[in-house]
Motif scaffolding. Sequence first.
Motif, PDB file in Angstrom:
ATOM      1  N   ALA A 186     104.451  33.020  25.045  1.00 31.38           N
ATOM      2  CA  ALA A 186     102.993  33.205  25.080  1.00 31.38           C
ATOM      3  C   ALA A 186     102.245  31.894  24.851  1.00 31.38           C
ATOM      4  O   ALA A 186     101.049  31.817  25.093  1.00 31.38           O
ATOM      5  CB  ALA A 186     102.573  34.232  24.037  1.00 31.38           C
ATOM      6  N   LYS A 187     102.961  30.865  24.396  1.00 31.92           N
ATOM      7  CA  LYS A 187     102.323  29.575  24.112  1.00 31.92           C
ATOM      8  C   LYS A 187     102.888  28.492  25.031  1.00 31.92           C
ATOM      9  O   LYS A 187     103.552  27.564  24.596  1.00 31.92           O
ATOM     10  CB  LYS A 187     102.510  29.196  22.643  1.00 31.92           C
ATOM     11  CG  LYS A 187     101.739  30.087  21.696  1.00 31.92           C
ATOM     12  CD  LYS A 187     101.812  29.580  20.276  1.00 31.92           C
ATOM     13  CE  LYS A 187     100.939  30.413  19.355  1.00 31.92           C
ATOM     14  NZ  LYS A 187     100.940  29.876  17.996  1.00 31.92           N
ATOM     15  N   THR A 188     102.568  28.635  26.313  1.00 36.89           N
ATOM     16  CA  THR A 188     103.018  27.640  27.287  1.00 36.89           C
ATOM     17  C   THR A 188     102.086  26.424  27.247  1.00 36.89           C
ATOM     18  O   THR A 188     101.100  26.414  26.518  1.00 36.89           O
ATOM     19  CB  THR A 188     103.019  28.213  28.715  1.00 36.89           C
ATOM     20  OG1 THR A 188     101.671  28.387  29.149  1.00 36.89           O
ATOM     21  CG2 THR A 188     103.778  29.532  28.784  1.00 36.89           C
ATOM     22  N   LEU A 247      96.895  26.855  26.421  1.00 40.31           N
ATOM     23  CA  LEU A 247      96.508  25.820  25.457  1.00 40.31           C
ATOM     24  C   LEU A 247      95.126  26.123  24.894  1.00 40.31           C
ATOM     25  O   LEU A 247      94.924  26.114  23.673  1.00 40.31           O
ATOM     26  CB  LEU A 247      96.525  24.435  26.117  1.00 40.31           C
ATOM     27  CG  LEU A 247      97.882  23.856  26.472  1.00 40.31           C
ATOM     28  CD1 LEU A 247      97.708  22.557  27.264  1.00 40.31           C
ATOM     29  CD2 LEU A 247      98.720  23.604  25.234  1.00 40.31           C
ATOM     30  N   GLN A 248      94.168  26.395  25.781  1.00 39.05           N
ATOM     31  CA  GLN A 248      92.805  26.668  25.328  1.00 39.05           C
ATOM     32  C   GLN A 248      92.733  27.910  24.448  1.00 39.05           C
ATOM     33  O   GLN A 248      92.002  27.922  23.456  1.00 39.05           O
ATOM     34  CB  GLN A 248      91.870  26.797  26.528  1.00 39.05           C
ATOM     35  CG  GLN A 248      91.632  25.472  27.213  1.00 39.05           C
ATOM     36  CD  GLN A 248      90.720  25.570  28.428  1.00 39.05           C
ATOM     37  OE1 GLN A 248      90.468  26.644  28.956  1.00 39.05           O
ATOM     38  NE2 GLN A 248      90.240  24.428  28.878  1.00 39.05           N
ATOM     39  N   ASP A 277      94.214  17.132  20.392  1.00 36.34           N
ATOM     40  CA  ASP A 277      94.715  18.417  19.890  1.00 36.34           C
ATOM     41  C   ASP A 277      96.222  18.538  20.097  1.00 36.34           C
ATOM     42  O   ASP A 277      96.935  19.065  19.239  1.00 36.34           O
ATOM     43  CB  ASP A 277      94.011  19.588  20.594  1.00 36.34           C
ATOM     44  CG  ASP A 277      92.530  19.683  20.277  1.00 36.34           C
ATOM     45  OD1 ASP A 277      92.102  19.236  19.185  1.00 36.34           O
ATOM     46  OD2 ASP A 277      91.789  20.213  21.129  1.00 36.34           O
ATOM     47  N   ILE A 278      96.703  18.076  21.238  1.00 35.96           N
ATOM     48  CA  ILE A 278      98.140  18.132  21.511  1.00 35.96           C
ATOM     49  C   ILE A 278      98.899  17.231  20.547  1.00 35.96           C
ATOM     50  O   ILE A 278      99.917  17.643  19.973  1.00 35.96           O
ATOM     51  CB  ILE A 278      98.445  17.762  22.975  1.00 35.96           C
ATOM     52  CG1 ILE A 278      97.866  18.830  23.907  1.00 35.96           C
ATOM     53  CG2 ILE A 278      99.962  17.618  23.194  1.00 35.96           C
ATOM     54  CD1 ILE A 278      97.952  18.497  25.382  1.00 35.96           C
ATOM     55  N   ILE A 301     100.708  16.182  29.936  1.00 33.34           N
ATOM     56  CA  ILE A 301     100.648  17.646  29.861  1.00 33.34           C
ATOM     57  C   ILE A 301      99.337  18.149  30.458  1.00 33.34           C
ATOM     58  O   ILE A 301      99.331  19.081  31.277  1.00 33.34           O
ATOM     59  CB  ILE A 301     100.811  18.121  28.398  1.00 33.34           C
ATOM     60  CG1 ILE A 301     102.250  17.900  27.943  1.00 33.34           C
ATOM     61  CG2 ILE A 301     100.395  19.587  28.234  1.00 33.34           C
ATOM     62  CD1 ILE A 301     102.475  18.058  26.442  1.00 33.34           C
ATOM     63  N   LEU A 302      98.223  17.548  30.053  1.00 34.75           N
ATOM     64  CA  LEU A 302      96.913  18.014  30.513  1.00 34.75           C
ATOM     65  C   LEU A 302      96.722  17.863  32.023  1.00 34.75           C
ATOM     66  O   LEU A 302      96.084  18.715  32.655  1.00 34.75           O
ATOM     67  CB  LEU A 302      95.797  17.276  29.770  1.00 34.75           C
ATOM     68  CG  LEU A 302      95.678  17.618  28.284  1.00 34.75           C
ATOM     69  CD1 LEU A 302      94.663  16.704  27.607  1.00 34.75           C
ATOM     70  CD2 LEU A 302      95.304  19.082  28.089  1.00 34.75           C
ATOM     71  N   LYS A 303      97.291  16.816  32.599  1.00 33.20           N
ATOM     72  CA  LYS A 303      97.087  16.637  34.046  1.00 33.20           C
ATOM     73  C   LYS A 303      98.144  17.357  34.887  1.00 33.20           C
ATOM     74  O   LYS A 303      97.935  17.595  36.067  1.00 33.20           O
ATOM     75  CB  LYS A 303      97.032  15.157  34.408  1.00 33.20           C
ATOM     76  CG  LYS A 303      98.337  14.427  34.391  1.00 33.20           C
ATOM     77  CD  LYS A 303      98.178  13.000  34.847  1.00 33.20           C
ATOM     78  CE  LYS A 303      99.536  12.342  34.874  1.00 33.20           C
ATOM     79  NZ  LYS A 303      99.514  10.952  35.194  1.00 33.20           N
TER      80      LYS A 303
END
Length: 107
Positions: free
Chosen positions: A52-54, A60-61, A70-71, A102-104
Amino acid sequence: MKKMLCIAALLTISAFATTALADGKGKINGKKEFEEHCVSCHADGGNIVNPAKTLKKLNLQANGVKSWQDIVKKMRNPGPGMTKFEKKDVSDKEARAIAEYILKTFK
């Protein structure tokens, strides 16, 4: 002469070590860092411990993770089941590169 050869060897080794994780401009390669430190649990942005926490943007949000900061905070002080990444193991620059990757990548 021997001393000069030792210094040259050390500089060469140092250059190779830096190049392994950085691009041609000296910037840390987030993908390589992710593959080294994170992919075993987060292949393709998933999560083998808690599905559930990919690392996908919506997950993430939903868990209060919206920025690279935050990461990095999660990497330094994770929840149950996640490896803690100390600064001595993953530098701040490496952690930021991972977070930006990760974000991109996992949208």
